[in-house]
Design an enzyme around this catalytic site. Sequence first.
Site, short mmCIF file in Angstrom:
data_model
loop_
_atom_site.label_atom_id
_atom_site.label_comp_id
_atom_site.label_asym_id
_atom_site.label_seq_id
_atom_site.Cartn_x
_atom_site.Cartn_y
_atom_site.Cartn_z
N GLU A 18 0.84 -1.21 0.00
CA GLU A 18 0.00 0.00 0.00
C GLU A 18 0.87 1.25 0.00
O GLU A 18 2.07 1.19 0.26
CB GLU A 18 -0.93 0.00 1.21
CG GLU A 18 -0.21 0.00 2.54
CD GLU A 18 -1.03 0.60 3.67
OE1 GLU A 18 -1.47 1.75 3.51
OE2 GLU A 18 -1.20 -0.07 4.70
N ASP A 63 -17.38 4.77 13.36
CA ASP A 63 -16.37 4.82 12.31
C ASP A 63 -15.83 3.40 12.08
O ASP A 63 -15.08 2.87 12.88
CB ASP A 63 -15.25 5.78 12.77
CG ASP A 63 -14.14 5.92 11.74
OD1 ASP A 63 -14.12 5.15 10.76
OD2 ASP A 63 -13.28 6.79 11.94
N SER A 71 -13.79 1.14 9.39
CA SER A 71 -12.93 1.27 8.21
C SER A 71 -13.46 0.45 7.04
O SER A 71 -13.94 -0.68 7.22
CB SER A 71 -11.52 0.78 8.55
OG SER A 71 -10.73 0.77 7.39
N ALA A 72 -13.34 1.00 5.84
CA ALA A 72 -13.68 0.27 4.62
C ALA A 72 -12.74 -0.92 4.42
O ALA A 72 -12.99 -1.78 3.57
CB ALA A 72 -13.63 1.20 3.41
N LYS A 103 -4.38 -2.65 16.20
CA LYS A 103 -3.88 -1.81 17.28
C LYS A 103 -5.01 -1.28 18.14
O LYS A 103 -6.14 -1.09 17.67
CB LYS A 103 -2.99 -0.69 16.74
CG LYS A 103 -3.72 0.41 16.04
CD LYS A 103 -2.79 1.58 15.79
CE LYS A 103 -1.82 1.33 14.65
NZ LYS A 103 -2.50 1.00 13.39
N1 PSU Z 1 -2.58 1.65 10.50
C1 PSU Z 1 -1.27 2.02 10.61
N2 PSU Z 1 -0.70 2.74 9.62
C2 PSU Z 1 -1.41 3.13 8.54
C3 PSU Z 1 -2.78 2.74 8.43
C4 PSU Z 1 -3.32 2.00 9.44
O1 PSU Z 1 -0.62 1.70 11.58
O2 PSU Z 1 -0.85 3.81 7.67
C5 PSU Z 1 -3.56 3.11 7.21
C6 PSU Z 1 -3.77 1.90 6.30
O3 PSU Z 1 -3.61 2.31 4.96
C7 PSU Z 1 -5.22 1.53 6.55
C8 PSU Z 1 -5.83 2.88 6.81
O4 PSU Z 1 -5.84 0.89 5.48
O5 PSU Z 1 -4.85 3.55 7.59
C9 PSU Z 1 -7.15 2.81 7.52
O6 PSU Z 1 -7.74 4.07 7.53
P1 PSU Z 1 -9.28 4.24 7.95
O7 PSU Z 1 -9.35 3.80 9.37
O8 PSU Z 1 -9.55 5.70 7.76
O9 PSU Z 1 -10.06 3.34 7.05
MN MN Z 2 -12.85 5.75 8.97
#
Ligand code: PSU
Ligand code: MN
Length: 310
Positions: free
Chosen positions: A28, A138, A140-141, A159
């Site tokens: 990613e 919230d 995550s997708a 985490k």
């Molecule tokens: N956790 C980390 N580092 C990151 C991410 C998550 O320790 O960079 C990033 C990853 O790309 C993950 C995204 O897919 O955050 C999730 O974001 P959200 O919760 O907004 O979906």
């Molecule tokens: Mn989110």
Amino acid sequence: MSPEPSLFVLAEEVRAALHDHRPIVALESTVIAHGLPYPKNLTVAREMEALIREEGVVPATIALAEGRIHVGLGEELLERLARADHVDKVSLRNIGIVLARRRLGATTVAGTMWVAARVGIRVFATGGTGGVHKGGIDVSADLPALAHLPVAVVSAGVKSLLDVRATREWLETHGVPILGVGTEELPGFYTRTTGLPVDERVEDAADAARLVAAHWRAGLRTGVLVTLPLEEEDALTPEEMERALRRAEDEAAAGGITGPQVTPYVLAAMARLTEGRSVRANLTLLRQNARFAARLARHLAEEAITPPPE
Ligand code: PSU
Ligand code: MN
């Protein structure tokens, strides 16, 4: 009239490996653009690619630029992602938006999984996936992506910025297997455990490949979450992690940080509050995951394992 340029720009080595059914690991770019400070982000991105190559596997870092989806990045694009002041964080909802606006976009786990599945890459190494945030609104997708896209995702667990229990339950409900490499317990990213169980312990990449293969051979088309605990010497103690996390979350709340900004904000605050130990942990687990994912991809390729057709 000149032909429409293809939406996907595949690096030559990625194109060749796909053609010959040789192993590839997707990477990613959100972790590069939003997850780590410059220049460590650039260094670790290059290191992950090098570690994957050392295993005889082709790395494919994924990002959006100039209205196209890049699979396997050149040095110039990698640097732009690592240094730019603003890069869009690209999940599923905004792939089309960022393409149409021709902006620079770094893909999250969900975005990267979608691209990987589209081009036929089966294994993806990340640091940590998103999940259900505390409070439960919230989500995550990354989670629905794991439920719908047949890619094996290698991570360091969930985490405790997230609601780990709710995240685990969500994956269970949607039929996503969680494997633990050398552990029965779900790792916690900065820490080696969360106290929650994985679905099955596996011993090594060959063993993980056997279980991923059986899942897809049975006709199940979900992702598989393969979790690897961070090496002992770089893990934070649960106390240190909780203390820093609580302060980081308080700061985020006080600053009115919401939505997609939460994770990057808290990661940066954690780095400051742990005097860089959270960053060191993050770098180590990214390298570990890259190496393991490469071995997993190799074993899956040897057995010619692909997900069931749609
Ligand atoms: N956790 C980390 N580092 C990151 C991410 C998550 O320790 O960079 C990033 C990853 O790309 C993950 C995204 O897919 O955050 C999730 O974001 P959200 O919760 O907004 O979906
Ligand atoms: Mn989110």
